[in-house]
Design an enzyme around this catalytic site. Sequence first.
Site, PDB file in Angstrom:
ATOM      1  N   CYS A   2     -53.991 -38.542   1.597  1.00 42.30           N
ATOM      2  CA  CYS A   2     -53.842 -39.296   2.836  1.00 42.30           C
ATOM      3  C   CYS A   2     -53.288 -38.390   3.936  1.00 42.30           C
ATOM      4  CB  CYS A   2     -52.908 -40.481   2.630  1.00 42.30           C
ATOM      5  SG  CYS A   2     -53.386 -41.558   1.261  1.00 42.30           S
ATOM      6  N   ARG A  27     -58.752 -36.677   5.956  1.00 47.26           N
ATOM      7  CA  ARG A  27     -57.965 -36.772   4.730  1.00 47.26           C
ATOM      8  C   ARG A  27     -58.072 -38.139   4.068  1.00 47.26           C
ATOM      9  NH1 ARG A  27     -54.191 -32.672   4.097  1.00 47.26           N
ATOM     10  NH2 ARG A  27     -52.975 -34.000   2.725  1.00 47.26           N
ATOM     11  N   TRP A  74     -56.494 -42.653   1.995  1.00 50.51           N
ATOM     12  CA  TRP A  74     -57.517 -42.563   0.953  1.00 50.51           C
ATOM     13  C   TRP A  74     -56.946 -43.276  -0.259  1.00 50.51           C
ATOM     14  CZ3 TRP A  74     -58.183 -40.426  -3.980  1.00 50.51           C
ATOM     15  CH2 TRP A  74     -59.505 -40.270  -4.403  1.00 50.51           C
ATOM     16  N   ASN A  98     -47.976 -39.779   1.469  1.00 49.80           N
ATOM     17  CA  ASN A  98     -49.126 -39.077   0.910  1.00 49.80           C
ATOM     18  C   ASN A  98     -48.735 -38.610  -0.482  1.00 49.80           C
ATOM     19  OD1 ASN A  98     -51.394 -37.429   0.428  1.00 49.80           O
ATOM     20  ND2 ASN A  98     -50.450 -35.679   1.440  1.00 49.80           N
ATOM     21  N   GLY A  99     -49.527 -38.964  -1.500  1.00 49.97           N
ATOM     22  CA  GLY A  99     -49.216 -38.541  -2.863  1.00 49.97           C
ATOM     23  C   GLY A  99     -49.346 -39.688  -3.838  1.00 49.97           C
ATOM     24  N   GLU A 479     -74.291 -25.417  -5.121  1.00 48.80           N
ATOM     25  CA  GLU A 479     -73.678 -25.769  -3.839  1.00 48.80           C
ATOM     26  C   GLU A 479     -74.647 -26.542  -2.950  1.00 48.80           C
ATOM     27  OE1 GLU A 479     -71.004 -25.950  -0.573  1.00 48.80           O
ATOM     28  OE2 GLU A 479     -70.815 -25.872  -2.757  1.00 48.80           O
ATOM     29  N   LYS A 483     -73.961 -30.316  -1.528  1.00 50.73           N
ATOM     30  CA  LYS A 483     -73.990 -30.685  -0.111  1.00 50.73           C
ATOM     31  C   LYS A 483     -74.860 -31.924   0.107  1.00 50.73           C
ATOM     32  CE  LYS A 483     -71.096 -28.204   1.521  1.00 50.73           C
ATOM     33  NZ  LYS A 483     -70.513 -28.453   0.245  1.00 50.73           N
ATOM     34  N   GLU A 486     -73.085 -35.035  -1.322  1.00 49.58           N
ATOM     35  CA  GLU A 486     -71.880 -35.425  -0.592  1.00 49.58           C
ATOM     36  C   GLU A 486     -72.190 -36.246   0.647  1.00 49.58           C
ATOM     37  OE1 GLU A 486     -68.386 -32.154  -0.993  1.00 49.58           O
ATOM     38  OE2 GLU A 486     -70.211 -31.449  -0.023  1.00 49.58           O
ATOM     39  N   HIS A 502     -85.607 -26.111 -20.639  1.00 52.41           N
ATOM     40  CA  HIS A 502     -84.724 -26.673 -21.650  1.00 52.41           C
ATOM     41  C   HIS A 502     -84.301 -28.097 -21.315  1.00 52.41           C
ATOM     42  CE1 HIS A 502     -84.334 -22.827 -23.789  1.00 52.41           C
ATOM     43  NE2 HIS A 502     -84.364 -22.285 -22.584  1.00 52.41           N
ATOM     44  N   LYS A 601     -61.141 -34.759   2.580  1.00 51.62           N
ATOM     45  CA  LYS A 601     -61.259 -33.315   2.733  1.00 51.62           C
ATOM     46  C   LYS A 601     -60.359 -32.567   1.762  1.00 51.62           C
ATOM     47  CE  LYS A 601     -62.618 -29.551   4.826  1.00 51.62           C
ATOM     48  NZ  LYS A 601     -64.012 -29.103   4.694  1.00 51.62           N
TER      49      LYS A 601
END
Length: 606
Positions: A2, A27, A74, A98-99, A479, A483, A486, A502, A601
């Site tokens: 957060c 955040r 968040w 935050n936490g 990556e 992207k 996301e 395979h 983020k």
Amino acid sequence: MCGIVAYVGQKDAVEVLLDGLKKLEYRGYDSSGIAILKDRKIELRRSVGKLHNLTAEIGKRPLSGHIGVGHTRWATHGRPSEQNAHPHIEGGVAVVHNGIIENYLSLKEQLSREGSQFKSETDTEILSHLICREVKRGKPLAEAVRAAVKYVKGTYSIAVVSEHEPDKIVGARMECPMILGVGKHEFILSSDIPAILNITRRAIFLNDGEMVVITKDGAEVTDFDGKAVHREPTAINWSPIMAEKGGYRHFMLKEIFEQPRAVTDTFRGIVTEESGDVFLNKFNIPVTEIKRIYITACGTSWHAGLVGKSLFEEFFGIPTEVDLASEFRYRNPLIDNKTLVISISQSGETADTLAAVKEVKRRGAWTLSICNVMESSLTREAHWSFMTHAGPEIGVASTKAFTTQLTALYLIAIYFGRVSGRLDEETGKALIHELVKLPKKIEHVLDRAGHIEAIAKKYFHLRDFIYLGRGMNFPIALEGALKLKEISYIHAEGYAAGEMKHGPIALIDENMPVVAIAPRDLSYPKMLGNIEEVKARGGRIIALVNDGDTEASQNADDVITVPEASAHMTPILMSVPLQLLAYHIAVLKGTDVDQPRNLAKSVTVE
């Protein structure tokens, strides 16, 4: 995870808090809220969803004052709702947090037996009740916070205001970031640098187990036992404009186009083409004594680490392993004082990465961090840190942070190779020459953004993608797929191209586009074979190839070209068109590019 912001000074605290929360919304954006203290009375405004909902609510029910706290959330404990939004108030005490409070259930049971009544499902509300209890026992606010946190197990940064002491804010930190911005007769607490830049560029970064009491006239930092801590402010060289969109539609697009500058800034002043050397200031790790390297990271940074593994083994000749930080410390890795652990994090606050660093230091390993945020927890924990100089990265999907991490790994690997004698001067010169030419080549890729957008229009309606790469381009396939997942919510998977036969080849049909990364390197003939396999089964190919390519392009439905480069530079160059492809697909689908659902983020909780 957060974002918190708190302000005391002469300005309108509502405007300062909303501006700060806007800078911190990356955040978390499940809910937001502010508490303003005026005339010994706390006024609260909270809203579900993004910050504009809170702004609208304040427009309907205005409030004003010169001291207050704010929060963008968040969700961890409790669903996104106004009831669960911060700040939480009890007995004239308002708290933002935050936490994660790990023992909140046992504390909640204890407080309930004492008569506390809870209004939310969050762990944070425990803090407001604990602090309120200590205030009722006659403690000043700072002492009440100090007493309350001693009951708490977990991670937190908090900011607290009280109707009983209406001129001050108390902050405390334990394993979550907290920055004190030092202005002239004004002070601001924040989870990250961008939120303070419109107030000041002088900052004190709190350490774990430290508290701060601020009024408009001063700030006092102490440890949890009340012992004074004296630390001079650090000058922040980010400007406010660096955290703005600058005319781009989204932060992500702006950050993609900033990559030539970001890569240049990352190697500027530390390389010498004439001698093939890299200079790492105040480097204090005994390179020639290192016998094993571990690279730990999460998400995009982990993909950078996979490229780094190839670089270190080639340039330095030392066995290198890459671990997800969330798994690393649970598998009892072989570590001693001849082990180097390289930890990579854009924010420097990634909880799993920090935990891994602390564990390996306890076992005697050397630690090196690659980070974009000065004075972050990771840079202060590591023995030595490489700062990437990407500047603020606001978009949740990492772009310039990734390419500057790759640049940093390249530079460190060259340095290790030169110090150890494995790379001679001529090789060093050639490697650095390739790097110096890279920013211009990235600019050439960016010039093709319109062509990539046209390709996106042909594929954005599909639901599944496969990305293929070999060697150092396998992590780039991972990556590229990440992207797309996301920001567009399309299912995508990255594979080492040799693994196609395979299992994944069973998925290939006309509705499964395959993005093939096929530069003219040693693996090019093999990639041609993979492209043939896909075409033989009716698949559609988007090929990333070098300028002038003919063979791979013949079998591709669409082609994106990038300038010719050395095999070591290709991963950076190939990343850029994949970022643009994901971006344009997401825009066409109408998703929230900068703030994709369920993501934040900086992952500051495990």
